[in-house]
Write an enzyme that holds these catalytic residues in place. Structure first.
Site, mmCIF file in Angstrom:
data_model
loop_
_atom_site.group_PDB
_atom_site.id
_atom_site.type_symbol
_atom_site.label_atom_id
_atom_site.label_comp_id
_atom_site.label_asym_id
_atom_site.label_seq_id
_atom_site.Cartn_x
_atom_site.Cartn_y
_atom_site.Cartn_z
ATOM 1 N N CYS A 146 0.843 -1.200 0.000
ATOM 2 C CA CYS A 146 0.000 0.000 0.000
ATOM 3 C C CYS A 146 0.880 1.252 0.000
ATOM 4 C CB CYS A 146 -0.921 0.000 1.212
ATOM 5 S SG CYS A 146 -2.111 -1.352 1.229
ATOM 6 N N ARG A 166 -0.437 4.314 -2.293
ATOM 7 C CA ARG A 166 -1.483 4.162 -3.309
ATOM 8 C C ARG A 166 -2.851 3.939 -2.686
ATOM 9 N NH1 ARG A 166 -3.512 -0.879 -3.626
ATOM 10 N NH2 ARG A 166 -2.293 -2.492 -2.559
ATOM 11 N N SER A 167 -2.879 3.217 -1.546
ATOM 12 C CA SER A 167 -4.123 2.847 -0.875
ATOM 13 C C SER A 167 -3.984 3.212 0.588
ATOM 14 C CB SER A 167 -4.387 1.341 -1.036
ATOM 15 O OG SER A 167 -5.548 0.945 -0.326
ATOM 16 N N ASN A 177 1.313 4.527 9.364
ATOM 17 C CA ASN A 177 2.261 4.803 8.286
ATOM 18 C C ASN A 177 2.988 6.127 8.487
ATOM 19 O OD1 ASN A 177 -0.377 3.583 6.217
ATOM 20 N ND2 ASN A 177 1.354 2.370 6.958
ATOM 21 N N TYR A 209 -13.234 3.097 5.508
ATOM 22 C CA TYR A 209 -14.160 1.979 5.345
ATOM 23 C C TYR A 209 -15.497 2.334 5.996
ATOM 24 C CZ TYR A 209 -10.501 -1.030 3.514
ATOM 25 O OH TYR A 209 -9.525 -1.576 2.720
ATOM 26 N N ALA A 263 -10.128 -4.716 7.401
ATOM 27 C CA ALA A 263 -10.656 -5.259 6.147
ATOM 28 C C ALA A 263 -9.567 -6.106 5.498
ATOM 29 C CB ALA A 263 -11.088 -4.131 5.221
#
Length: 264
Positions: A146, A166-167, A177, A209, A263
């Site tokens: 990610c 990216r995600s 992060n 989410y 998730a």
């Protein structure tokens, strides 16, 4: 950490409803950047408690080049366990790409060591990059990266780092992060004899989410507290010798933790 909270608010107000690989559904925006002055405090979210040991142990695991989740589990860190096979293996994920990228001619390239060498020898180079997005090996990874690319920049004796993600799972992942790559910047700066500058986070698909929305709103209701200060054992300068016990956060006084399902 107002920049992070502002992004969460922006996604709640303006996010597009999207389906996703996990079947959970998200609110999402595309393209966002946040900047953190690492001299102004260590950017660890204070509106909920973040698992600091997990942040540090995962980063050191990457630096070692490991891809087996059992090494983390032995230290009480289970963030990678849902994606591991019965033996704990994850395929050639971050650590493998940072330390032993497989080239087309069969060579293994230690990207991290190359960057450390270049930072010392050619600090003004524009090639201080490490990529985890190895297209030829994505199908062998249990979870493709990610946070996939980071670049260092040196100016006036200070080291800055920019990450492209990216995600971006804003509630669970992004606080981790931000702290992880801020810690990496501190450790690399010490290794090459520089002070710290900025950490710049750049996100692609920035999402919440649908089963994290209530927790995100609760987090926004809490007032941010002063950022902690990172202390690193002064006797340890070698990046590859750092252990969790060499790191200490002073003044981390967050609000209580908020839980949410991962998730997978």
């Amino acid at each position: 950490m107002r920049a992070y909270l502002d992004l969460v608010q922006h996604v709640l107000e303006h996010g597009h409803r999207k389906e996703d690989r996990t079947g959970t559904g998200t609110l999402s925006v595309f393209g966002h950047q946040m900047r953190f002055d690492l001299e102004a405090g260590f950017p660890l979210v204070t509106t909920k408690r973040v698992f600091w040991r997990g942040v540090a142990e995962e980063l050191l695991w990457f630096i070692r080049g490991s891809t087996n989740a059992r090494e983390l589990e032995d230290k009480g860190v289970r963030i990678w366990s849902p994606w591991a096979d019965p033996d704990g293996e994850l395929g050639p994920v971050y650590g493998a790409q940072w330390r032993s990228w497989r080239a087309a001619d069969g060579r293994e390239i230690d990207q991290l060591q190359q960057v450390l060498t270049e930072l010392r020898q050619r600090p003004d180079s524009r090639r201080h990059l490490v990529s985890a997005w190895n297209v030829g090996e994505l199908e062998r990874m249990n979870l493709p990266p990610c946070h996939l690319l980071f670049q260092f920049y040196v100016a006036e004796g200070r080291l800055s780092c920019q990450l492209y993600q990216r995600s971006a799972d804003l509630f669970l992942g992004v606080p981790f992060n931000i702290a992880s790559y801020s810690l990496l910047t501190h450790l690399v700066a010490r290794h090459v004899g520089l002070e710290v500058g900025e950490f710049i986070w750049t996100g692609g698909d920035c999402h919440l989410y649908l089963n994290h929305l209530a927790q995100a709103r609760e987090q926004l209701s809490r007032a941010p507290r002063p950022l902690p200060t990172l202390h690193i054992d002064p006797g340890v300068t070698d990046l590859f010798a750092v252990r969790y016990e060499h790191l200490r956060l002073a003044g981390y006084d967050p609000h209580p933790k908020l839980t949410a399902p991962v998730a997978v």
